[in-house]
Design a protein around this motif. Structure first.
Motif, PDB file in Angstrom:
ATOM      1  N   VAL A 159      -8.276  -2.120   7.340  1.00 52.51           N
ATOM      2  CA  VAL A 159      -7.067  -1.318   7.138  1.00 52.51           C
ATOM      3  C   VAL A 159      -6.386  -1.729   5.838  1.00 52.51           C
ATOM      4  O   VAL A 159      -6.025  -0.887   5.002  1.00 52.51           O
ATOM      5  N   LYS A 160      -6.223  -3.034   5.637  1.00 48.95           N
ATOM      6  CA  LYS A 160      -5.586  -3.521   4.416  1.00 48.95           C
ATOM      7  C   LYS A 160      -6.449  -3.250   3.192  1.00 48.95           C
ATOM      8  O   LYS A 160      -5.941  -2.944   2.113  1.00 48.95           O
ATOM      9  N   ALA A 161      -7.764  -3.355   3.368  1.00 45.86           N
ATOM     10  CA  ALA A 161      -8.681  -3.069   2.252  1.00 45.86           C
ATOM     11  C   ALA A 161      -8.550  -1.613   1.823  1.00 45.86           C
ATOM     12  O   ALA A 161      -8.514  -1.309   0.619  1.00 45.86           O
ATOM     13  N   GLY A 162      -8.466  -0.707   2.796  1.00 44.58           N
ATOM     14  CA  GLY A 162      -8.310   0.710   2.484  1.00 44.58           C
ATOM     15  C   GLY A 162      -6.996   0.991   1.793  1.00 44.58           C
ATOM     16  O   GLY A 162      -6.934   1.796   0.853  1.00 44.58           O
ATOM     17  N   GLN A 163      -5.935   0.333   2.230  1.00 45.17           N
ATOM     18  CA  GLN A 163      -4.623   0.535   1.611  1.00 45.17           C
ATOM     19  C   GLN A 163      -4.616   0.024   0.173  1.00 45.17           C
ATOM     20  O   GLN A 163      -4.110   0.697  -0.733  1.00 45.17           O
ATOM     21  N   ALA A 164      -5.176  -1.157  -0.042  1.00 42.68           N
ATOM     22  CA  ALA A 164      -5.213  -1.731  -1.388  1.00 42.68           C
ATOM     23  C   ALA A 164      -6.068  -0.871  -2.324  1.00 42.68           C
ATOM     24  O   ALA A 164      -5.696  -0.609  -3.474  1.00 42.68           O
ATOM     25  N   GLY A 165      -7.217  -0.426  -1.814  1.00 43.04           N
ATOM     26  CA  GLY A 165      -8.092   0.425  -2.628  1.00 43.04           C
ATOM     27  C   GLY A 165      -7.428   1.749  -2.970  1.00 43.04           C
ATOM     28  O   GLY A 165      -7.563   2.246  -4.094  1.00 43.04           O
ATOM     29  N   ALA A 166      -6.698   2.314  -2.012  1.00 51.80           N
ATOM     30  CA  ALA A 166      -6.020   3.590  -2.244  1.00 51.80           C
ATOM     31  C   ALA A 166      -4.934   3.455  -3.303  1.00 51.80           C
ATOM     32  O   ALA A 166      -4.776   4.324  -4.167  1.00 51.80           O
ATOM     33  N   LEU A 170      -4.892   5.428  -6.838  1.00 54.53           N
ATOM     34  CA  LEU A 170      -3.786   6.314  -7.205  1.00 54.53           C
ATOM     35  C   LEU A 170      -3.156   5.903  -8.538  1.00 54.53           C
ATOM     36  O   LEU A 170      -2.831   6.752  -9.370  1.00 54.53           O
ATOM     37  N   VAL A 171      -3.007   4.609  -8.753  1.00 54.76           N
ATOM     38  CA  VAL A 171      -2.467   4.133 -10.035  1.00 54.76           C
ATOM     39  C   VAL A 171      -3.412   4.514 -11.179  1.00 54.76           C
ATOM     40  O   VAL A 171      -2.981   4.918 -12.258  1.00 54.76           O
ATOM     41  N   GLY A 172      -4.714   4.414 -10.908  1.00 55.00           N
ATOM     42  CA  GLY A 172      -5.705   4.710 -11.943  1.00 55.00           C
ATOM     43  C   GLY A 172      -5.821   6.176 -12.293  1.00 55.00           C
ATOM     44  O   GLY A 172      -6.471   6.524 -13.287  1.00 55.00           O
ATOM     45  N   LEU A 173      -5.188   7.055 -11.504  1.00 51.23           N
ATOM     46  CA  LEU A 173      -5.239   8.488 -11.805  1.00 51.23           C
ATOM     47  C   LEU A 173      -4.679   8.814 -13.178  1.00 51.23           C
ATOM     48  O   LEU A 173      -5.038   9.825 -13.776  1.00 51.23           O
ATOM     49  N   VAL A 174      -3.796   7.962 -13.677  1.00 49.36           N
ATOM     50  CA  VAL A 174      -3.207   8.209 -14.988  1.00 49.36           C
ATOM     51  C   VAL A 174      -4.274   8.213 -16.083  1.00 49.36           C
ATOM     52  O   VAL A 174      -4.079   8.809 -17.149  1.00 49.36           O
ATOM     53  N   ASN A 175      -5.415   7.593 -15.799  1.00 50.67           N
ATOM     54  CA  ASN A 175      -6.487   7.527 -16.798  1.00 50.67           C
ATOM     55  C   ASN A 175      -7.251   8.844 -16.934  1.00 50.67           C
ATOM     56  O   ASN A 175      -7.873   9.090 -17.974  1.00 50.67           O
ATOM     57  N   ILE A 176      -7.214   9.691 -15.915  1.00 48.12           N
ATOM     58  CA  ILE A 176      -7.988  10.934 -15.945  1.00 48.12           C
ATOM     59  C   ILE A 176      -7.510  11.884 -17.049  1.00 48.12           C
ATOM     60  O   ILE A 176      -8.330  12.366 -17.851  1.00 48.12           O
ATOM     61  N   PRO A 177      -6.216  12.190 -17.149  1.00 52.68           N
ATOM     62  CA  PRO A 177      -5.798  13.044 -18.278  1.00 52.68           C
ATOM     63  C   PRO A 177      -6.014  12.385 -19.631  1.00 52.68           C
ATOM     64  O   PRO A 177      -6.212  13.085 -20.630  1.00 52.68           O
TER      65      PRO A 177
END
Length: 251
Positions: A159-166, A170-177
């Protein structure tokens, strides 16, 4: 009084590991067969029959692997982030499994995009690697994939692994544009996007049609790979449930 909007039924069904396992079993052939056909036809057409580029000669043909892998690496990352967000908000186990399964597939696609880009860059730029904005942001995308995968592997509590990965996804989404618009925002060596929705492709049809087939084939292949990895993750996490035990006994 306004009627409260409800999420569609299929959205909640996605939270059921057994439902996902059953529906993916039916969907696999519908993606696997087109993947093989599109990739074979696109590769043969592009590598053997498409005309050589008037400037780059036959070296441009790596575009039929480089562009689909680069485009799909970005799409897979966005899917991973969306699945992670769904897990954070609605606590859906299957969404977490999908996010986890995206990480190694996306990392492989990013490596393929970087490797083919280096092979293409050597005859075009005279160097295997330059710290170009597009290349650097793609390298960061690879590191983000690796970071998400490491979090899932390093944290024992799923559960914690999934939360940390998510959160990282989400933070890394800024790299897509940044990847998409880097060639427009900065003076880079990398050529602009091959396709634009609002403009006609600069390449002739006999060159861009096989590329379209390859992109579609890559997407179908990704769907197959993602479903297979997620199905394996479902069986691992649900191994103590009755329906998985029945599958084991039936096999």
């Amino acid at each position: 009084m306004a009627k409260k909007w409800k999420m569609p039924k299929w959205f909640y069904q996605l939270g059921s590991p057994r439902w996902f396992y059953d529906i993916s079993d039916r969907l696999l052939p519908w993606f696997a067969i087109p993947a093989v056909l599109l990739l074979v036809i696109g590769a043969v057409w592009g590598l053997a029959f498409a005309p050589a580029d008037y400037q780059q000669g036959n070296s441009f043909r790596i575009i039929y692997v480089h562009v689909p892998s680069a485009v799909l690496a970005q799409s897979a990352y966005m899917l991973m982030a969306v699945a992670g967000a769904i897990n954070l908000i609605w606590k859906m186990k299957v969404a977490d499994m999908v996010a986890k399964s995206c990480a190694p597939i996306g990392a492989t696609l990013a490596v393929l995009a970087l490797a083919t880009g280096a092979i293409w860059g050597k005859p075009t730029w005279g160097a295997w690697w330059v710290w170009d904005a597009r290349l650097t942001s793609m390298l960061i995308l690879l590191f983000l994939y690796i970071g998400v995968y490491v979090l899932y592997s390093a944290i024992e509590n799923e559960v914690k692994a999934g939360q940390a990965g998510a959160v990282l996804a989400l933070v890394g989404l800024v790299n897509i544009p940044i990847i998409k618009y880097s060639v427009e925002w900065w003076n880079t060596l990398h050529q602009p996007s091959t396709f634009k929705v609002t403009e006609k492709p600069a390449m002739p049809p006999e060159m861009y049609l096989p590329l379209i087939l390859m992109v579609l084939g890559f997407y179908c292949f990704f769907a197959v790979a993602l479903m297979l990895r997620t199905r394996a993750e479902v069986l691992r996490r649900e191994r103590r449930s009755g329906w998985v035990q029945q599958l084991v006994e039936a096999s």
